[in-house]
Write an enzyme that holds these catalytic residues in place. Structure first.
Site, PDB file in Angstrom:
ATOM      1  N   TYR A 272       0.878  -1.176  -0.027  1.00  0.00           N
ATOM      2  CA  TYR A 272       0.273   0.242  -0.171  1.00  0.00           C
ATOM      3  C   TYR A 272       0.657   1.399   0.015  1.00  0.00           C
ATOM      4  CZ  TYR A 272      -4.429  -2.392   0.277  1.00  0.00           C
ATOM      5  OH  TYR A 272      -5.226  -3.425   0.221  1.00  0.00           O
TER       6      TYR A 272
ATOM      7  N   GLU B  58      -8.616  -7.563   4.527  1.00  0.00           N
ATOM      8  CA  GLU B  58      -7.638  -8.440   4.107  1.00  0.00           C
ATOM      9  C   GLU B  58      -7.207  -9.217   5.207  1.00  0.00           C
ATOM     10  OE1 GLU B  58      -5.470  -5.958   1.731  1.00  0.00           O
ATOM     11  OE2 GLU B  58      -7.244  -5.299   0.347  1.00  0.00           O
TER      12      GLU B  58
ATOM     13  N   ARG C 224      -5.614 -15.428 -12.459  1.00  0.00           N
ATOM     14  CA  ARG C 224      -6.778 -15.047 -12.770  1.00  0.00           C
ATOM     15  C   ARG C 224      -7.727 -15.664 -11.707  1.00  0.00           C
ATOM     16  NH1 ARG C 224      -3.913 -12.543 -15.632  1.00  0.00           N
ATOM     17  NH2 ARG C 224      -4.108 -12.179 -17.780  1.00  0.00           N
ATOM     18  N   GLN C 225      -9.068 -15.150 -11.752  1.00  0.00           N
ATOM     19  CA  GLN C 225      -9.995 -15.792 -10.671  1.00  0.00           C
ATOM     20  C   GLN C 225     -11.036 -16.480 -11.497  1.00  0.00           C
ATOM     21  OE1 GLN C 225      -9.298 -12.099 -10.414  1.00  0.00           O
ATOM     22  NE2 GLN C 225      -7.682 -12.786  -8.844  1.00  0.00           N
ATOM     23  N   TYR C 226     -11.432 -17.501 -10.942  1.00  0.00           N
ATOM     24  CA  TYR C 226     -12.422 -18.405 -11.507  1.00  0.00           C
ATOM     25  C   TYR C 226     -13.451 -18.889 -10.304  1.00  0.00           C
ATOM     26  CZ  TYR C 226      -9.449 -18.498 -15.411  1.00  0.00           C
ATOM     27  OH  TYR C 226      -8.727 -17.862 -16.597  1.00  0.00           O
ATOM     28  N   SER C 227     -14.790 -18.870 -10.698  1.00  0.00           N
ATOM     29  CA  SER C 227     -15.802 -19.205  -9.641  1.00  0.00           C
ATOM     30  C   SER C 227     -15.543 -20.586  -9.300  1.00  0.00           C
ATOM     31  CB  SER C 227     -17.161 -18.903 -10.161  1.00  0.00           C
ATOM     32  OG  SER C 227     -17.287 -17.548 -10.197  1.00  0.00           O
TER      33      SER C 227
ATOM     34  N   GLY D 297     -21.394 -16.333 -16.339  1.00  0.00           N
ATOM     35  CA  GLY D 297     -22.009 -16.002 -14.946  1.00  0.00           C
ATOM     36  C   GLY D 297     -22.864 -17.037 -14.276  1.00  0.00           C
TER      37      GLY D 297
ATOM     38  N   THR E 135     -21.719 -19.809 -13.530  1.00  0.00           N
ATOM     39  CA  THR E 135     -20.749 -20.616 -12.587  1.00  0.00           C
ATOM     40  C   THR E 135     -21.154 -20.692 -11.020  1.00  0.00           C
ATOM     41  OG1 THR E 135     -19.077 -19.022 -12.900  1.00  0.00           O
ATOM     42  CG2 THR E 135     -19.035 -20.977 -14.106  1.00  0.00           C
ATOM     43  N   PRO E 136     -21.256 -19.530 -10.537  1.00  0.00           N
ATOM     44  CA  PRO E 136     -21.370 -19.294  -8.978  1.00  0.00           C
ATOM     45  C   PRO E 136     -23.030 -19.660  -8.955  1.00  0.00           C
ATOM     46  CG  PRO E 136     -21.233 -16.865  -9.987  1.00  0.00           C
ATOM     47  CD  PRO E 136     -20.880 -17.935 -11.058  1.00  0.00           C
TER      48      PRO E 136
ATOM     49  N   PRO F  36     -12.382  -6.568 -13.634  1.00  0.00           N
ATOM     50  CA  PRO F  36     -12.422  -5.179 -12.874  1.00  0.00           C
ATOM     51  C   PRO F  36     -13.859  -4.882 -12.674  1.00  0.00           C
ATOM     52  CG  PRO F  36     -10.531  -5.254 -14.643  1.00  0.00           C
ATOM     53  CD  PRO F  36     -11.356  -6.322 -14.889  1.00  0.00           C
TER      54      PRO F  36
END
Length: 393
Positions: free
Chosen positions: A98, A140, A203-206, A274, A276-277, A387
């Site tokens: 930060y 966090e 990368r983020q994946y559900s 979308g 997936t979750p 994002p």
């Protein structure tokens, strides 16, 4: 929260900062990556940097946070902060980063706004920054404590399923044989992938499997860039990762979860990947014996493009009271509807809590329709893949 003196200064300068915020964030990232190229190589999404999406998201979040403090100096926009903190935690962001961001962000502000950045203005916006940064650091820290680790672990691919021409599901198990920790339906994991040029992109994946299984399942849509390059991580996962390969995964994060919904009517609306979750949420609701009405809505190009379609329908069918409608732009089958998602003819029960996931235009349209039908804005929750440009709109 924000001091009275700083609130007055921020209020007076917010229009000027807001008008220049995209220039500021563009200069910020240029400075940051010149000084720390490893952050672009191994932490930040290079695709989002190239497209400008991350710049717009950062600009939107700063402007939204500052605007909220000016209007509500004794409150924090906790929903926005929680969403950002979950994404940061999934990336392994640490407090020491930060001050680095502060250094280059405020150098960019001074560079773009010049003499307008008086000591008073700098002090006020520094207060804004550290209010936001310290709030994120605290959230966090709690997330890391709850997850038990902020480290990426090695997971072996034990299953691979081609869901559609562009979506593949991976089932993974810890390489070290340790137990698989539970997750909350709707959460995601970060996946770290080493690319040919030596970069480690994340990368983020559900998580698209049912909570409580002894493996984790996540589903990846291959990103076709059109005029831009194809998604480098999704392409790598589709083309190269097979059963027996090893991937690095974070612990599960994400705040689009089923909180306090026992006995409440629900609406789960998705489009494209979308879904997936929503599949994980339906699996969780079925396992918990949710007996209030659940309305399931999904939009896609065609039945063949509808990833996890069988699971989507099967988990909904296990519920005591469910209503399922799939909208397809073409090739709709009996029981489905042709066209874009339209809630105008769908009954929405009073007190409904809604969860949305899909492209931003879809979510904005569905949110508007729900509000017209009397659903409280506070009861409409969403997840953005990539994002969060909702704030930048």
């Amino acid at each position: 929260m924000l001091s009275e003196q700083s609130a007055a200064t921020v209020r007076a300068t917010l229009p000027a900062v807001g008008a220049a915020i995209e220039q500021i964030t563009e200069r910020f990232y240029a400075r940051l990556f010149d000084a720390h190229p490893e952050l672009l190589r191994d932490l930040f999404n290079r695709g989002n940097q190239a497209s400008g999406a991350q710049k717009s998201a950062l600009a939107g979040s700063i402007a939204a946070f500052a605007g909220h403090l000016v209007e509500h100096p004794d409150q924090r926009p906790d929903a926005m902060l929680s969403r950002i903190a979950h994404k940061h935690a999934s990336l392994g962001v640490v407090p020491e980063q930060y001050p680095v961001v502060h250094e280059h962000l405020f150098a960019a502000i001074a560079e773009i706004l010049g003499d307008a950045v008086t000591p008073e203005v700098a002090a006020a916006w520094t207060e804004v920054y550290w209010l936001m940064a310290n709030a994120l650091i605290a959230i966090e820290k709690r997330l890391y404590e709850e997850s038990g680790s902020q480290e990426f672990r090695k997971w072996e691919v034990v299953g691979r399923e081609e869901e559609t021409a562009d979506v593949v599901s991976f089932r993974v198990r810890p390489v070290d044989g340790s137990p698989v920790r539970g997750f909350r339906a709707g959460q995601y994991v970060s996946v770290g992938v080493k690319l040919a040029d030596g970069a480690r992109q994340i990368r983020q994946y559900s998580l698209s499997g049912a909570p409580g299984e002894d493996v984790r399942q996540f589903s990846v849509k291959r990103v076709h860039g059109g005029a831009a390059p194809d998604g480098e991580v999704s392409s790598q996962l589709h083309a190269r990762v097979r059963v027996g390969d090893v991937l690095e995964l974070s612990e599960p994060y994400g705040d689009l979860v089923l909180d306090g919904v026992a006995g409440r009517p629900l609406l789960l609306a998705s489009a494209g990947i979308g879904v997936t979750p929503m599949v994980a949420m339906l699996a969780s609701l079925a396992a918990d014996g949710h007996d209030a009405p659940v309305t399931v809505v999904h939009g896609d190009r065609s039945p063949a493009d509808h990833a996890l379609r069988v699971d989507h329908q099967a988990y909904a069918d296990k519920l005591a009271d469910s209503d399922v409608t799939f909208f397809y732009e073409r090739d709709a089958e009996p029981g489905g509807r042709t066209g874009l998602v339209d809630l105008s003819w769908i009954d929405i029960a009073p007190g409904t809590c809604a969860y949305l996931c899909g492209p931003l235009p879809f979510m904005r349209a569905v949110r508007g329709q729900l509000i017209e039908k009397g659903v409280a804005p506070a009861d409409i929750h969403y997840e953005v893949f990539g994002p969060d440009l909702w704030l930048a709109a």
